[in-house]
Design a protein around this motif. Structure first.
Motif, short mmCIF file in Angstrom:
data_model
loop_
_atom_site.label_atom_id
_atom_site.label_comp_id
_atom_site.label_asym_id
_atom_site.label_seq_id
_atom_site.Cartn_x
_atom_site.Cartn_y
_atom_site.Cartn_z
N GLU A 238 0.94 -1.19 0.26
CA GLU A 238 0.26 0.19 0.28
C GLU A 238 0.87 1.54 -0.39
O GLU A 238 0.63 2.53 -0.80
CB GLU A 238 -1.03 0.20 1.27
N ALA A 239 1.99 0.94 0.77
CA ALA A 239 2.67 2.76 1.19
C ALA A 239 3.28 2.68 -0.66
O ALA A 239 3.39 3.35 -0.41
CB ALA A 239 3.84 2.24 2.18
N ILE A 240 4.04 1.84 -1.41
CA ILE A 240 4.75 2.19 -2.59
C ILE A 240 4.37 2.44 -3.61
O ILE A 240 4.60 2.65 -4.68
CB ILE A 240 5.45 0.36 -2.33
N GLN A 241 2.49 1.64 -3.29
CA GLN A 241 1.78 2.57 -4.33
C GLN A 241 1.06 3.67 -3.81
O GLN A 241 1.00 4.23 -4.92
CB GLN A 241 0.03 1.21 -3.93
N GLU A 242 1.03 4.31 -3.02
CA GLU A 242 1.01 5.52 -2.29
C GLU A 242 2.20 6.45 -3.63
O GLU A 242 1.58 7.16 -3.97
CB GLU A 242 0.93 5.31 -1.28
N LEU A 243 2.96 5.90 -3.33
CA LEU A 243 4.17 6.34 -3.78
C LEU A 243 4.28 6.46 -5.68
O LEU A 243 4.45 7.55 -6.08
CB LEU A 243 5.26 6.03 -2.97
N ILE A 244 3.78 5.67 -5.91
CA ILE A 244 3.68 5.82 -7.16
C ILE A 244 3.12 6.12 -7.73
O ILE A 244 2.37 6.98 -8.96
CB ILE A 244 3.17 4.00 -7.72
N SER A 245 1.88 6.28 -7.15
CA SER A 245 0.29 6.93 -7.37
C SER A 245 1.34 8.65 -7.48
O SER A 245 0.03 9.98 -8.38
CB SER A 245 -1.25 7.21 -6.72
N LEU A 273 5.80 -3.88 -8.80
CA LEU A 273 4.57 -2.74 -8.79
C LEU A 273 5.62 -1.65 -9.56
O LEU A 273 4.95 -0.54 -9.89
CB LEU A 273 4.22 -2.62 -7.93
N VAL A 274 6.72 -2.09 -8.84
CA VAL A 274 7.68 -0.93 -9.76
C VAL A 274 7.76 -1.00 -10.94
O VAL A 274 7.80 -0.35 -11.70
CB VAL A 274 8.98 -0.76 -8.81
N GLU A 275 8.45 -2.41 -11.22
CA GLU A 275 8.62 -2.95 -12.49
C GLU A 275 6.76 -1.86 -13.36
O GLU A 275 7.72 -1.64 -14.98
CB GLU A 275 8.85 -4.46 -12.91
N LYS A 276 6.43 -2.09 -13.36
CA LYS A 276 4.80 -2.45 -14.08
C LYS A 276 4.57 -0.68 -14.25
O LYS A 276 4.57 0.28 -14.95
CB LYS A 276 4.08 -2.88 -13.35
N ALA A 277 5.22 0.15 -12.94
CA ALA A 277 5.07 1.52 -13.06
C ALA A 277 6.14 1.88 -14.16
O ALA A 277 5.88 2.70 -14.70
CB ALA A 277 5.72 2.11 -11.74
N GLN A 278 7.35 1.65 -14.08
CA GLN A 278 8.59 2.22 -14.66
C GLN A 278 8.53 1.84 -16.13
O GLN A 278 8.45 2.28 -17.35
CB GLN A 278 10.02 1.57 -14.28
N ALA A 279 7.04 0.81 -16.68
CA ALA A 279 7.13 0.18 -17.96
C ALA A 279 6.33 1.09 -18.77
O ALA A 279 6.34 1.54 -19.75
CB ALA A 279 6.55 -1.31 -17.81
N GLN A 280 5.13 1.84 -17.87
CA GLN A 280 3.98 2.77 -17.85
C GLN A 280 4.97 4.19 -17.90
O GLN A 280 3.88 5.05 -18.65
CB GLN A 280 3.07 3.02 -17.36
N GLY A 281 6.11 4.52 -18.04
CA GLY A 281 7.36 5.94 -18.40
C GLY A 281 6.70 6.29 -16.91
O GLY A 281 7.52 7.79 -16.57
N ILE A 282 6.47 5.87 -15.99
CA ILE A 282 6.29 6.83 -14.52
C ILE A 282 7.25 6.87 -13.64
O ILE A 282 8.06 5.38 -13.67
CB ILE A 282 5.25 6.27 -13.30
N ASN A 283 8.19 8.12 -13.61
CA ASN A 283 9.57 8.73 -12.81
C ASN A 283 9.56 7.93 -11.65
O ASN A 283 9.36 8.81 -10.79
CB ASN A 283 9.78 10.28 -13.27
N VAL A 284 9.59 6.43 -11.48
CA VAL A 284 10.03 5.82 -9.87
C VAL A 284 10.87 5.16 -10.14
O VAL A 284 11.82 4.67 -11.28
CB VAL A 284 8.81 5.02 -9.37
#
Length: 518
Positions: A238-245, A273-284
Motif C-alpha cells: 500500500e505504501a509503495i502504491q501511494e508513492l507511485i500514484s 509494482l515498481v516494474e509495471k510503473a516504470q514500464a508505463q513511463g512513471i518516474n520511479v
C-alpha cells in the motif's frame, strides 16, 4: 602535488593512437581491466588522468608522473552511494576504502542545508558529499516549535516525542514545514528526503505537497515509505502504491529507498509494482542493499502498536544491540527510556536459502541501484549510554559498532553476488553501483553527468580492485572490520586510497548540489 594541465583534442588523439606517449600525465593506471558500464568497454587498457579528469584511455602505453600497476585488477568508475547516513570523517573513511567516491544523505536529509554544506566544506573529506532537505527534521522543528539543527542528534533526540510522528499538521504547521524544505532546495539540497517510516501519521495532502514541491524544483523525493508490513491494511504494498500514484499524478521523480527492507517478505509483489510503473513511463526509481537486516532506532514508529510483531514477523530476538540480540525486557526498557538508540533489525535470515532468494529479488533487479543505507558508528560510554562516534581516529576505535553495510555493502556485492554465487556479472554489478546511481540524479544535478563513467572527459573518480580477493569482512557481531582487496581509490584526481591504504586527511571530496542554488 598533482599538476593541472589542459590537453587539446589533437593531443588526446595522439595519446590514444601512438604506441609511445609523448607527454607525461599526472597519473596513469596501467594494464588493468577497464570496465565502463555506459559504453560497454571491458578490456585491458591504460587510463591517464590530468587534474581532476580522465584524459586518455588507450591500449597503448601512456607516460605518467605516477604510474599505478593495475595488472590483474579491475579499473572501474567510483561507486556512488545514494543512501549514506554516516557523514562524519570516520564514516567516509570506512566507505572510501571499499571504493565509494560519492556518499549522499538523501533519505533522511537535513535542514538547515546551508549550515551543513558550510560545515562539511571546512573539513578534509576523502569523497564527494551531498544531502537532501530533510522532511523529518522540518517536522520535528515545526511540532517542537524550535529551530532545526543539521545534526543526526536532532533526529535521534526527538524519538521520545510522538506528535511529529503521528499527528496531521495544521495549516500553519504545513506552511512552516514546506518553507523549511523550500529554503533547503534553494540552498542546494539534492531533493527532499521523506523519511515517512518514522512519521507514518502524516496526511496524504502533505505527501502530495512534497511531491508538488519536488516537481516545482525539478528534484526527486527520496522516500522511506510509511509502512513496513507483510499484511494489509497499512502494508508495504500500500505504501509503495501511494508513492507511485504521486509520481504519476504530479510527474515528480519519486525515489523509493531500500525496497528490500521496506518490503520484507512481500518483495516479489512490490518489485513487480515498481516494474509495471516504470514500464508505463512513471518516474520511479529504487535501490537496495545486500543484507537481510536493517538498522534503525529502537523507538521508530513502525515498532509500535499491539500487532507490530505479527505484521513484521519479528520479536525482540530480531533486534541486535552491539554484538547481542535483545530480550523482550531490554526492548521494552530501551523503547521507554532510550528510544533514539540505533539497533540492527534482522528481517530476513540470509542463511535460509528461501529468505536469501527474496533478498536477491531486489538486489539483482536491473532497475535497482545498490545503496548502503550506512549508519553512524556508535559506542557505549562508561555509564552504559550509547553515543554517536564523531572522532577522527584511524583505525576506528575497537569499541565502536555499526551495521556491516556501513563498510561492506559494495565489496559484498563483488564477493557474494559476483564472485561466489555468480548471480550478477561483474559489469552489471559495477553498473548498479556507479552508472545507475549517477543516472538517478543527473536530470537535476548536472555534476552527476560526469560521474559513474570511465570515459575521456569524465571526472577522475576511479576505483581499482582485485576481483579475486576483494571482500567484505564486517559481520553483525563485529562491523568494525574494513574491507580488503581495493588497491586504489582516486577522487577528483587525488588519491584517497593508495596501495591498499587509506590516505589520511585526503582533501579530495567536493560538494554535490542541485542547480537552483542562489
Amino acid at each position: 602535488m598533482l599538476r593541472t594541465r589542459t590537453l587539446g583534442a589533437a593531443t588526446m588523439v595522439a595519446l590514444l593512437l601512438s604506441t609511445t606517449a609523448v607527454l607525461a600525465n599526472d597519473i596513469v593506471i596501467a594494464g588493468g581491466r577497464v570496465i565502463d558500464p555506459e559504453t560497454g568497454l571491458d578490456a585491458i587498457r591504460n587510463v591517464a588522468i590530468e587534474g581532476d579528469r580522465i584524459v586518455a584511455i588507450s591500449e597503448f602505453p601512456l607516460a605518467g608522473d605516477v604510474v599505478i600497476d593495475a595488472t590483474g585488477h579491475v579499473v572501474s568508475p567510483g561507486f556512488i552511494d545514494l543512501h549514506s547516513h554516516g557523514q562524519n570523517i570516520g564514516d567516509y573513511r570506512m566507505q572510501v576504502i571499499e571504493g565509494v567516491t560519492t556518499a549522499l544523505e538523501l533519505e533522511s536529509g537535513i535542514v538547515p542545508v546551508s549550515d551543513w554544506y558550510e560545515d562539511q566544506a571546512t573539513k578534509k573529506l576523502p569523497m564527494n558529499y551531498g544531502a537532501s532537505a530533510g522532511w523529518t527534521h522540518s517536522r520535528i522543528a515545526t511540532f517542537s516549535d524550535t529551530d532545526p539543527l543539521a545534526t543526526a542528534a536532532f533526529f535521534t533526540d526527538a524519538q521520545g516525542r510522538t506528535d511529529w510522528k503521528q499527528d496531521i499538521a495544521s495549516p500553519e504547521q504545513s506552511v512552516r514545514i514546506m518553507s523549511l524544505l523550500e529554503q533547503g532546495l534553494k540552498d542546494g539540497a539534492l531533493g527532499i528526503g521523506v523519511n515517512a517510516g518514522y512519521a507514518p501519521g502524516f496526511g496524504h495532502k502533505e505527501y502530495y505537497a512534497l511531491a508538488e514541491l519536488a516537481k516545482k524544483y525539478n528534484v526527486p523525493t527520496y522516500t522511506h515509505v510509511r509502512y513496513a508490513s507483510n499484511t494489509e491494511p497499512q502494508s508495504s504494498f500500500e505504501a509503495i502504491q501511494e508513492l507511485i500514484s504521486l509520481a504519476a499524478i504530479t510527474g515528480a521523480h519519486m525515489h523509493l529507498c531500500h525496497i528490500n527492507s521496506t518490503s520484507l517478505s512481500d518483495i516479489k509483489a512490490t518489485m513487480a509494482l515498481v516494474e509495471k510503473a516504470q514500464a508505463q513511463g512513471i518516474n520511479v526509481t529504487t535501490e537496495a542493499y545486500p543484507y537481510g537486516a536493517a538498522s534503525t532506532v529502537v523507538g521508530a514508529a513502525m515498532f509500535s502498536g499491539p500487532d507490530w510483531r505479527d505484521r513484521m514477523d519479528s520479536t525482540a530476538n530480531n533486534f541486535q544491540l552491539g554484538a547481542d540480540r535483545m530480550t523482550e525486557d531490554e526492548l521494552a526498557d530501551y523503547k521507554a527510556n532510550k528510544p533514539g538508540t540505533f539497533i540492527v533489525w534482522h528481517f530476513l535470515d540470509e542463511e535460509d536459502p528461501a529468505a536469501l532468494s527474496l533478498l536477491d529479488v531486489s538486489v539483482t533487479n536491473p532497475a535497482t541501484a545498490i545503496a548502503s543505507d550506512s549508519v553512524l558508528w556508535s559506542y557505549f560510554d562508561e555509564n552504559g549510554n550509547i553515543l554517536l562516534y564523531e572522532g577522527d581516529e584511524w583505525p576506528l576505535p575497537d569499541n565502536v559498532f555499526s551495521h556491516p553495510r556501513s563498510t561492506g555493502t559494495y565489496t559484498k556485492i563483488l564477493r557474494s553476488y559476483v564472485r561466489e554465487r555468480g548471480v550478477l556479472s561483474l559489469s552489471e554489478a559495477i553498473r548498479k553501483m556507479s552508472l545507475l546511481p549517477a543516472q538517478t540524479l543527473e536530470d537535476s544535478v548536472p555534476q552527476m553527468r560526469t560521474k559513474g563513467r570511465l570515459q575521456v572527459g569524465m571526472d577522475a573518480d576511479i576505483v581499482v580492485f582485485d576481483p579475486a580477493t576483494v571482500s567484505d569482512l564486517a559481520t553483525f557481531e563485529n562491523a568494525n572490520r574494513p574491507t580488503v582487496g581495493v588497491q586504489t581509490v582516486i577522487v577528483n584526481g587525488g588519491f584517497s586510497v593508495r596501495d591498499g591504504e587509506l590516505v589520511l586527511d585526503a582533501p579530495n571530496g567536493r560538494a554535490i548540489r542541485n542547480t537552483v542554488v542562489n
